[in-house]
Enzyme design. Structure first.
Site, PDB file in Angstrom:
ATOM      1  N   LYS A 237      -9.635  -5.968   2.942  1.00 47.05           N
ATOM      2  CA  LYS A 237     -10.052  -6.458   1.622  1.00 47.05           C
ATOM      3  C   LYS A 237     -11.424  -7.121   1.733  1.00 47.05           C
ATOM      4  CE  LYS A 237      -5.573  -7.329  -0.460  1.00 47.05           C
ATOM      5  NZ  LYS A 237      -4.865  -6.427   0.455  1.00 47.05           N
TER       6      LYS A 237
ATOM      7  N   LYS B  67      -1.312   2.302  -8.585  1.00 43.98           N
ATOM      8  CA  LYS B  67      -1.157   1.915 -10.004  1.00 43.98           C
ATOM      9  C   LYS B  67      -1.966   0.659 -10.306  1.00 43.98           C
ATOM     10  CE  LYS B  67       3.315   4.007 -10.903  1.00 43.98           C
ATOM     11  NZ  LYS B  67       4.689   3.807 -11.396  1.00 43.98           N
ATOM     12  N   GLY B  68      -2.090  -0.245  -9.341  1.00 43.74           N
ATOM     13  CA  GLY B  68      -2.826  -1.499  -9.568  1.00 43.74           C
ATOM     14  C   GLY B  68      -1.884  -2.691  -9.526  1.00 43.74           C
ATOM     15  N   ALA B  69      -2.187  -3.650  -8.655  1.00 42.10           N
ATOM     16  CA  ALA B  69      -1.273  -4.769  -8.434  1.00 42.10           C
ATOM     17  C   ALA B  69      -1.754  -6.078  -9.061  1.00 42.10           C
ATOM     18  CB  ALA B  69      -1.093  -4.967  -6.927  1.00 42.10           C
TER      19      ALA B  69
ATOM     20  N   ARG C 125       2.689 -10.849  -4.839  1.00 40.51           N
ATOM     21  CA  ARG C 125       2.412  -9.599  -5.589  1.00 40.51           C
ATOM     22  C   ARG C 125       3.626  -8.675  -5.536  1.00 40.51           C
ATOM     23  NH1 ARG C 125      -2.822 -10.207  -3.719  1.00 40.51           N
ATOM     24  NH2 ARG C 125      -2.617  -8.796  -1.954  1.00 40.51           N
ATOM     25  N   ARG C 126       4.261  -8.604  -4.377  1.00 48.01           N
ATOM     26  CA  ARG C 126       5.428  -7.717  -4.243  1.00 48.01           C
ATOM     27  C   ARG C 126       6.605  -8.248  -5.058  1.00 48.01           C
ATOM     28  NH1 ARG C 126       1.571  -5.692  -2.042  1.00 48.01           N
ATOM     29  NH2 ARG C 126       1.520  -4.950  -4.160  1.00 48.01           N
TER      30      ARG C 126
ATOM     31  N   ASP D  64      -9.269  -1.714   0.416  1.00 46.98           N
ATOM     32  CA  ASP D  64      -8.332  -2.018  -0.669  1.00 46.98           C
ATOM     33  C   ASP D  64      -9.133  -2.379  -1.926  1.00 46.98           C
ATOM     34  OD1 ASP D  64      -6.245  -1.771   1.102  1.00 46.98           O
ATOM     35  OD2 ASP D  64      -5.806  -3.915   1.231  1.00 46.98           O
TER      36      ASP D  64
ATOM     37  N   ARG E 186      -7.511   6.633  -2.305  1.00 47.15           N
ATOM     38  CA  ARG E 186      -6.100   6.212  -2.357  1.00 47.15           C
ATOM     39  C   ARG E 186      -5.824   5.810  -3.803  1.00 47.15           C
ATOM     40  NH1 ARG E 186      -5.011   0.643   0.309  1.00 47.15           N
ATOM     41  NH2 ARG E 186      -4.701   1.757   2.258  1.00 47.15           N
TER      42      ARG E 186
ATOM     43  N   GLN F  25      -7.510   2.089  -8.930  1.00 46.98           N
ATOM     44  CA  GLN F  25      -6.315   1.643  -9.665  1.00 46.98           C
ATOM     45  C   GLN F  25      -6.155   2.373 -11.002  1.00 46.98           C
ATOM     46  OE1 GLN F  25      -8.157  -2.099  -9.557  1.00 46.98           O
ATOM     47  NE2 GLN F  25      -6.782  -3.014  -8.055  1.00 46.98           N
TER      48      GLN F  25
ATOM     49  N   THR G  95       2.241   5.388  -3.939  1.00 49.22           N
ATOM     50  CA  THR G  95       3.216   4.938  -4.935  1.00 49.22           C
ATOM     51  C   THR G  95       4.631   5.120  -4.388  1.00 49.22           C
ATOM     52  OG1 THR G  95       4.002   5.228  -7.211  1.00 49.22           O
ATOM     53  CG2 THR G  95       3.287   7.216  -6.090  1.00 49.22           C
TER      54      THR G  95
HETATM   55  C1  LIG Z   1      -0.164   2.240   0.458  1.00 52.99           C
HETATM   56  C2  LIG Z   1      -0.421   1.368  -0.732  1.00 52.99           C
HETATM   57  C3  LIG Z   1      -1.630   0.713  -0.832  1.00 52.99           C
HETATM   58  C4  LIG Z   1      -1.899  -0.088  -1.947  1.00 52.99           C
HETATM   59  N1  LIG Z   1      -3.151  -0.642  -2.098  1.00 52.99           N
HETATM   60  C5  LIG Z   1      -3.441  -1.291  -3.252  1.00 52.99           C
HETATM   61  C6  LIG Z   1      -4.761  -1.730  -3.530  1.00 52.99           C
HETATM   62  O1  LIG Z   1      -5.682  -1.561  -2.736  1.00 52.99           O
HETATM   63  N2  LIG Z   1      -4.992  -2.379  -4.707  1.00 52.99           N
HETATM   64  C7  LIG Z   1      -3.994  -2.575  -5.649  1.00 52.99           C
HETATM   65  O2  LIG Z   1      -4.258  -3.138  -6.702  1.00 52.99           O
HETATM   66  N3  LIG Z   1      -2.733  -2.162  -5.383  1.00 52.99           N
HETATM   67  C8  LIG Z   1      -2.433  -1.534  -4.240  1.00 52.99           C
HETATM   68  N4  LIG Z   1      -1.148  -1.092  -4.016  1.00 52.99           N
HETATM   69  C9  LIG Z   1      -0.045  -1.564  -4.897  1.00 52.99           C
HETATM   70  C10 LIG Z   1       0.107  -0.714  -6.137  1.00 52.99           C
HETATM   71  O3  LIG Z   1      -0.988  -0.904  -6.996  1.00 52.99           O
HETATM   72  C11 LIG Z   1       1.398  -1.087  -6.886  1.00 52.99           C
HETATM   73  O4  LIG Z   1       1.297  -2.411  -7.285  1.00 52.99           O
HETATM   74  C12 LIG Z   1       2.679  -0.900  -6.081  1.00 52.99           C
HETATM   75  O5  LIG Z   1       2.613   0.231  -5.291  1.00 52.99           O
HETATM   76  C13 LIG Z   1       3.913  -0.764  -7.003  1.00 52.99           C
HETATM   77  O6  LIG Z   1       3.749   0.318  -7.853  1.00 52.99           O
HETATM   78  P1  LIG Z   1       4.427   1.770  -7.665  1.00 52.99           P
HETATM   79  O7  LIG Z   1       3.347   2.765  -7.701  1.00 52.99           O
HETATM   80  O8  LIG Z   1       5.257   1.806  -6.461  1.00 52.99           O
HETATM   81  O9  LIG Z   1       5.255   2.001  -8.988  1.00 52.99           O
HETATM   82  P2  LIG Z   1       6.352   1.115  -9.734  1.00 52.99           P
HETATM   83  O10 LIG Z   1       6.534   1.782 -11.053  1.00 52.99           O
HETATM   84  O11 LIG Z   1       5.970  -0.315  -9.721  1.00 52.99           O
HETATM   85  O12 LIG Z   1       7.624   1.288  -8.833  1.00 52.99           O
HETATM   86  C14 LIG Z   1       8.310   2.521  -8.663  1.00 52.99           C
HETATM   87  C15 LIG Z   1       9.574   2.243  -7.854  1.00 52.99           C
HETATM   88  O13 LIG Z   1       9.215   1.801  -6.545  1.00 52.99           O
HETATM   89  C16 LIG Z   1      10.026   0.730  -6.102  1.00 52.99           C
HETATM   90  N5  LIG Z   1       9.194  -0.503  -5.978  1.00 52.99           N
HETATM   91  C17 LIG Z   1       7.917  -0.659  -6.380  1.00 52.99           C
HETATM   92  N6  LIG Z   1       7.457  -1.887  -6.073  1.00 52.99           N
HETATM   93  C18 LIG Z   1       8.481  -2.525  -5.480  1.00 52.99           C
HETATM   94  C19 LIG Z   1       8.638  -3.826  -4.921  1.00 52.99           C
HETATM   95  N7  LIG Z   1       7.650  -4.714  -4.936  1.00 52.99           N
HETATM   96  N8  LIG Z   1       9.834  -4.153  -4.377  1.00 52.99           N
HETATM   97  C20 LIG Z   1      10.839  -3.265  -4.339  1.00 52.99           C
HETATM   98  N9  LIG Z   1      10.758  -2.014  -4.848  1.00 52.99           N
HETATM   99  C21 LIG Z   1       9.602  -1.650  -5.405  1.00 52.99           C
HETATM  100  C22 LIG Z   1      11.094   0.593  -7.141  1.00 52.99           C
HETATM  101  O14 LIG Z   1      12.168   1.425  -6.788  1.00 52.99           O
HETATM  102  C23 LIG Z   1      10.435   1.086  -8.410  1.00 52.99           C
HETATM  103  O15 LIG Z   1      11.341   1.543  -9.362  1.00 52.99           O
HETATM  104  C24 LIG Z   1      -0.882  -0.265  -2.943  1.00 52.99           C
HETATM  105  C25 LIG Z   1       0.321   0.417  -2.834  1.00 52.99           C
HETATM  106  C26 LIG Z   1       0.553   1.239  -1.768  1.00 52.99           C
HETATM  107  C27 LIG Z   1       1.856   1.978  -1.712  1.00 52.99           C
END
Ligand SMILES: Cc1cc2nc3c(=O)[nH]c(=O)nc-3n(C[C@H](O)[C@H](O)[C@H](O)COP(=O)(O)OP(=O)(O)OC[C@H]3O[C@@H](n4cnc5c(N)ncnc54)[C@H](O)[C@@H]3O)c2cc1C
Length: 282
Positions: free
Chosen positions: A75, A162-164, A263-264, A109, A159, A138, A201
Site C-alpha cells: 500500500k 469491488k472496493g473495501a 475492513r473484513r 493495492d 486486479r 475498484q 472476489t
Molecule cells: C485478492 C484481493 C485483493 C484485494 N485488494 C483490494 C484493494 O487493493 N483495494 C480494495 O479496496 N479492496 C481490495 N480487496 C477487497 C475487495 O474490495 C472486497 O472488499 C472484498 O473482496 C469483499 O468483496 P467480494 O468481492 O468478495 O464480494 P462480496 O459481495 O462482499 O462477498 C461475496 C461473498 O464472499 C464472502 N465474503 C466476502 N467478504 C467476506 C468477509 N469479510 N468475511 C467472510 N466472508 C466474506 C461471502 O460468502 C459473501 O457472500 C481485495 C480483495 C481480494 C480478494
C-alpha cells in the site's frame, strides 16, 4: 485485545514473516499461489516507513531463496504517501526495482479515493520499465471505467476488486447490485484487452460468469487468475485449484492488523455478529 487477536487470526497469517511463509507453504502445497502483504498503513513517520521497506526487502529475498510461489502486495500509505508524494514514489520505485532483481512481482493495492489518481499515476510511471507490476482497480468507483480504458491502452495488469473503502454516492456506487454490475462490465472490457486480469472476489456468481467469459472469448490461463483473501471461502479456493484454475490468495501478516481486520468485519455482518456474540458471552 487478546480476544480480537483470536478473531483476526482467521484473516491474518500471523504477526511475523515466519507465519506468512508457513501459510504460503500450506497454500502452495494445494496449488494455490499467494501474494504477501506486510500490514501497516497510513505511516506518518519516516523511520517507520524505512522499517516497512526493510521488511518488504526481507520478504522479497525470502520468496526468492525459499522458492515460494508468491509475489507481494503493498500500500502506498505504508510507503509514505501521507508524508510526501515525491518521497513515496522514490520508495515505491526502489522496492519495485529491488523486487524485479529477485524476480518477484508486485501489486499496488488501491486504498481510499483520495489516493486513486496518485496510485494510477505512479503505476503508469513504473509499469513501462517493470511490466510485471499490477494495480488494483475498484468496481465501486464511478471513475474506474475511464481508468481502465487508459490502463488497458498500456497493457496494464489489473486486479479487479469491488472496493473495501467507504466512499460517497457522488463518486461511488453504494448499492451492491450496482457495484456487481459494474464489476462485470469492467471485467468484459479487461477480457477484450491484452493485459493480465486478476479476478479478486469471493462472489461465486461473478466467478462462474468469469469462467464462462474466459471460455467464450478463449482467454488462456496464463492471462488470468482468481484471487481471494486469506481465510475467506477456503473451500472455494481449494475447489478452484483442484479444477486447475489459476488461484492466488492474499496473505497479510504483521503486528498492525487492526485496520485490515476491521475492513473484513465490516464487509459481512455475520462476522460482526459472531464477534459481538462472543464478546458479550465472555
Ligand atoms: C485478492 C484481493 C485483493 C484485494 N485488494 C483490494 C484493494 O487493493 N483495494 C480494495 O479496496 N479492496 C481490495 N480487496 C477487497 C475487495 O474490495 C472486497 O472488499 C472484498 O473482496 C469483499 O468483496 P467480494 O468481492 O468478495 O464480494 P462480496 O459481495 O462482499 O462477498 C461475496 C461473498 O464472499 C464472502 N465474503 C466476502 N467478504 C467476506 C468477509 N469479510 N468475511 C467472510 N466472508 C466474506 C461471502 O460468502 C459473501 O457472500 C481485495 C480483495 C481480494 C480478494
Amino acid at each position: 485485545m487478546n480476544i480480537l487477536i483470536y478473531f483476526a487470526k482467521r484473516f491474518v497469517a500471523g504477526e511475523n514473516l515466519e507465519d506468512a511463509i508457513k501459510a504460503t507453504r500450506i497454500l502452495n502445497k494445494n496449488d494455490i499461489k499467494t501474494t504477501l502483504d506486510f500490514l501497516g498503513e497510513h505511516t506518518l513517520i519516516k523511520k517507520e516507513v524505512s522499517k516497512n521497506i526493510e521488511q518488504y526487502k526481507k520478504l522479497i529475498r525470502s520468496i526468492n531463496i525459499l522458492k515460494l510461489n508468491s509475489n507481494i502486495s503493498l500500500k502506498l500509505s505504508s510507503l509514505g504517501i501521507d508524508i510526501s508524494k515525491k518521497y513515496c514514489l522514490k520508495n515505491l520505485s526502489y522496492l519495485v526495482k529491488y523486487a524485479s532483481k529477485y524476480k518477484v512481482a508486485v501489486t499496488i493495492d488501491m486504498e481510499g479515493s483520495k489516493y486513486t489518481t496518485t496510485t494510477i499515476n505512479f503505476y503508469k510511471k513504473l509499469h513501462k520499465k517493470y511490466p510485471n507490476l499490477e494495480i488494483a482497480i475498484q468496481a465501486n468507483l464511478k471513475r474506474s471505467y475511464k481508468d481502465i480504458l487508459s490502463l488497458i491502452k498500456r497493457k496494464a495488469n489489473i486486479r479487479l476488486v469491488k472496493g473495501a473503502y467507504k466512499e460517497s454516492s457522488k463518486i461511488s456506487y453504494l448499492k451492491k447490485e450496482d457495484t456487481n454490475k459494474n464489476y462485470i462490465y469492467l471485467l468484459i472490457k479487461l477480457i477484450k484487452s491484452k493485459g493480465f486480469i486478476a479476478i479478486a472476489t469471493h462472489d461465486q456468481k461473478i466467478i462462474e460468469k468469469a469462467k464462462n467469459y474466459f471460455k467464450k472469448y478463449n482467454v488462456k490461463k496464463y492471462r488470468y487468475e482468481f484471487q481471494m483473501l486469506y481465510g475467506i471461502r477456503r473451500n472455494l479456493q481449494i475447489e478452484l485449484a483442484d479444477k486447475s484454475f489459476p488461484i492466488r490468495v492474499y496473505v497479510p501478516y504483521g503486528k498492525k492488523w487492526l485496520h485490515y481486520f476491521y475492513r473484513r468485519i465490516r464487509e459481512r455482518k455475520e462476522n460482526l455478529f459472531f464477534v459481538l456474540k462472543y464478546l458479550f458471552r465472555s
